[in-house]
Write a protein that holds these residues in place. Sequence first.
Motif, mmCIF file in Angstrom:
data_model
loop_
_atom_site.group_PDB
_atom_site.id
_atom_site.type_symbol
_atom_site.label_atom_id
_atom_site.label_comp_id
_atom_site.label_asym_id
_atom_site.label_seq_id
_atom_site.Cartn_x
_atom_site.Cartn_y
_atom_site.Cartn_z
ATOM 1 N N GLY A 29 -2.874 -0.404 -6.238
ATOM 2 C CA GLY A 29 -1.839 -1.415 -6.011
ATOM 3 C C GLY A 29 -0.811 -1.455 -7.117
ATOM 4 O O GLY A 29 -1.092 -1.980 -8.210
ATOM 5 N N HIS A 30 0.391 -0.883 -6.842
ATOM 6 C CA HIS A 30 1.467 -0.938 -7.840
ATOM 7 C C HIS A 30 2.781 -1.385 -7.192
ATOM 8 O O HIS A 30 3.854 -0.949 -7.612
ATOM 9 C CB HIS A 30 1.574 0.387 -8.609
ATOM 10 N N GLU A 31 2.634 -2.222 -6.189
ATOM 11 C CA GLU A 31 3.805 -2.859 -5.573
ATOM 12 C C GLU A 31 3.451 -4.341 -5.474
ATOM 13 O O GLU A 31 3.015 -4.823 -4.439
ATOM 14 C CB GLU A 31 4.062 -2.279 -4.176
ATOM 15 N N ILE A 32 3.576 -5.012 -6.617
ATOM 16 C CA ILE A 32 3.009 -6.355 -6.767
ATOM 17 C C ILE A 32 4.115 -7.404 -6.823
ATOM 18 O O ILE A 32 5.058 -7.259 -7.595
ATOM 19 C CB ILE A 32 2.175 -6.419 -8.075
ATOM 20 N N ILE A 52 0.858 -1.183 0.000
ATOM 21 C CA ILE A 52 0.000 0.000 0.000
ATOM 22 C C ILE A 52 0.893 1.232 0.000
ATOM 23 O O ILE A 52 1.600 1.511 0.963
ATOM 24 C CB ILE A 52 -0.926 0.015 1.240
ATOM 25 N N CYS A 53 0.857 1.940 -1.132
ATOM 26 C CA CYS A 53 1.654 3.155 -1.307
ATOM 27 C C CYS A 53 0.767 4.370 -1.003
ATOM 28 O O CYS A 53 -0.441 4.329 -1.262
ATOM 29 C CB CYS A 53 2.146 3.216 -2.757
ATOM 30 N N HIS A 54 1.370 5.441 -0.519
ATOM 31 C CA HIS A 54 0.567 6.650 -0.263
ATOM 32 C C HIS A 54 -0.046 7.176 -1.562
ATOM 33 O O HIS A 54 -1.083 7.841 -1.544
ATOM 34 C CB HIS A 54 1.425 7.723 0.428
ATOM 35 N N SER A 55 0.581 6.844 -2.697
ATOM 36 C CA SER A 55 0.004 7.256 -3.992
ATOM 37 C C SER A 55 -1.366 6.612 -4.213
ATOM 38 O O SER A 55 -2.234 7.212 -4.858
ATOM 39 C CB SER A 55 0.943 6.869 -5.132
ATOM 40 N N ASP A 56 -1.544 5.392 -3.701
ATOM 41 C CA ASP A 56 -2.859 4.740 -3.807
ATOM 42 C C ASP A 56 -3.905 5.618 -3.113
ATOM 43 O O ASP A 56 -5.025 5.806 -3.614
ATOM 44 C CB ASP A 56 -2.853 3.360 -3.125
ATOM 45 N N GLY A 64 5.648 -3.007 -10.916
ATOM 46 C CA GLY A 64 5.614 -1.727 -10.220
ATOM 47 C C GLY A 64 4.533 -0.813 -10.756
ATOM 48 O O GLY A 64 3.424 -1.263 -11.052
ATOM 49 N N CYS A 65 4.870 0.457 -10.906
ATOM 50 C CA CYS A 65 3.873 1.486 -11.218
ATOM 51 C C CYS A 65 3.500 1.557 -12.683
ATOM 52 O O CYS A 65 2.593 2.284 -13.051
ATOM 53 C CB CYS A 65 4.397 2.852 -10.804
ATOM 54 N N MET A 66 4.247 0.845 -13.535
ATOM 55 C CA MET A 66 3.970 1.006 -14.967
ATOM 56 C C MET A 66 3.886 -0.358 -15.642
ATOM 57 O O MET A 66 4.633 -1.272 -15.318
ATOM 58 C CB MET A 66 5.015 1.952 -15.541
ATOM 59 N N TYR A 119 6.763 -0.092 8.223
ATOM 60 C CA TYR A 119 6.889 1.114 7.448
ATOM 61 C C TYR A 119 6.162 0.976 6.125
ATOM 62 O O TYR A 119 6.150 1.899 5.333
ATOM 63 C CB TYR A 119 8.374 1.466 7.308
ATOM 64 N N ARG A 120 5.589 -0.200 5.880
ATOM 65 C CA ARG A 120 4.755 -0.395 4.708
ATOM 66 C C ARG A 120 3.722 -1.469 5.019
ATOM 67 O O ARG A 120 4.081 -2.559 5.480
ATOM 68 C CB ARG A 120 5.628 -0.860 3.532
ATOM 69 N N PHE A 121 2.461 -1.173 4.737
ATOM 70 C CA PHE A 121 1.424 -2.204 4.788
ATOM 71 C C PHE A 121 1.461 -2.983 3.486
ATOM 72 O O PHE A 121 1.608 -2.394 2.406
ATOM 73 C CB PHE A 121 0.040 -1.578 4.973
ATOM 74 N N LEU A 168 9.054 -2.409 -5.404
ATOM 75 C CA LEU A 168 8.603 -2.104 -6.766
ATOM 76 C C LEU A 168 8.147 -0.659 -6.940
ATOM 77 O O LEU A 168 8.078 -0.158 -8.067
ATOM 78 C CB LEU A 168 7.475 -3.070 -7.163
ATOM 79 N N CYS A 169 7.812 0.032 -5.827
ATOM 80 C CA CYS A 169 7.578 1.481 -5.946
ATOM 81 C C CYS A 169 8.467 2.237 -4.954
ATOM 82 O O CYS A 169 9.320 3.009 -5.359
ATOM 83 C CB CYS A 169 6.111 1.847 -5.771
ATOM 84 N N ALA A 170 8.276 1.996 -3.665
ATOM 85 C CA ALA A 170 9.062 2.755 -2.670
ATOM 86 C C ALA A 170 10.561 2.553 -2.889
ATOM 87 O O ALA A 170 11.354 3.493 -2.754
ATOM 88 C CB ALA A 170 8.671 2.319 -1.255
#
Length: 346
Positions: A61-64, A39-43, A87-89, A336-338, A156-158
């Motif tokens: 969801g872009h950290e798969i 779960i990214c803050h961008s979500d 990741g994000c793309m 630090y990340r869910f 994949l994102c952070a």
Amino acid sequence: MRVNAYAAPAAGRPLVPITIDRRDVGPDDVLIEIEYAGICHSDIHTVNGDWGPQPFPVVPGHEIVGVVAAIGARVTRHRVGDRVGVGCMVGACGACANCRSGDEQYCLRGMVATYAGTDRDGTTTQGGYSTHVVVDAGFVLRVPDAIEPAAAAPLLCAGITTYSPLRRWGAGPGRRVAVVGLGGLGHMAVKLAHAMGAEVTVLSQSLKKQEDGLRLGADAYLATSDPATFSELAGRFDLIVNTVSAVVDVDAYLSLLALDGALVNVGAPAEPLSLNAMSLIGGRRTYAGSMIGGIAETQEMLDFCAEHGIGAEVEVIAADQVNEAYERVLASEVRYRFVIDASTLR
Ligand code: NAP
Ligand code: ZN
């Protein structure tokens, strides 16, 4: 293929269970059975409408991270059973100057975002809070066995979002790096900058997470709520990576840069950030931004993490805890990340 997912039905509304259709596996595609999604803050920015209107319902969801369940006829770089990440793309033109230089995230025709993006076939992409996803093999990364899959998802994102500017602005031995905000991105920035050999300082709102910050690899940890922090550290840093999801006093952080230092914003708040030109002029300073990283660089980051024993610090949750997790991220209570366990969606 119809699969279970969690989606925001409209801006600012809690996420709810939903079913979505994934496309058939085309000749260049990979079908991934998802194990974890960060779960990214961008979500949260996206589903709350911070960045403008979205094509709801949105499955974020872009950290798969998951395992390859099927591949298309032309796919050679992944095999069934491989552990992989997205990741994000999930797409880019591949032909423009930026794509050809490995900066697909800055594709001149627009990269295809993993969710709430428009895919090549005109459909809206849906992200990783789901059991399966079908992705073009060129946007699927290899996740090394040395990294636990749940701890790999946030890379994949952070991971790439902090790795890329740290590399570009030369984090390494003899360089002083500050990380503003110890959340998902911030804690990865600390681990990565430390592994690159830089001297790392965390600038957090308070000293509540100081012990964690030092354990993650920081050499110093100061509270930005204390005005003495800014006088003490004036002119100190070669590079500052700002990961804060809200508006900050940019001039105050620029004053912490040494001659030719750079403040790189990766945080993407809803409201504009402002600065006084004198803050840049005074020390020939740079104020820059950076968005994720290219595919080759993302693979390089994953391999770097495997080599240095780096993963994210995660709290694994069931999919039905996602709304509660969002509240805790917004309250800066994430450590630090869910990461959603996708098996809870089956
Ligand atoms: P996060 O886990 O919520 O971390 C953000 C941290 O910022 C918080 O933990 C908190 O750290 C600090 N913070 C939050 N509100 C603040 C406030 N009002 N004033 C000062 N500090 C505050 O979020 P994240 O997932 O790391 O994402 C951070 C930002 O980066 C988001 O805006 C996100 O959209 C953006 N992002 C950008 C990219 C890119 O490609 N550029 C990629 C991913 C994410 P302390 O408690 O330590 O102060
Ligand atoms: Zn993200």
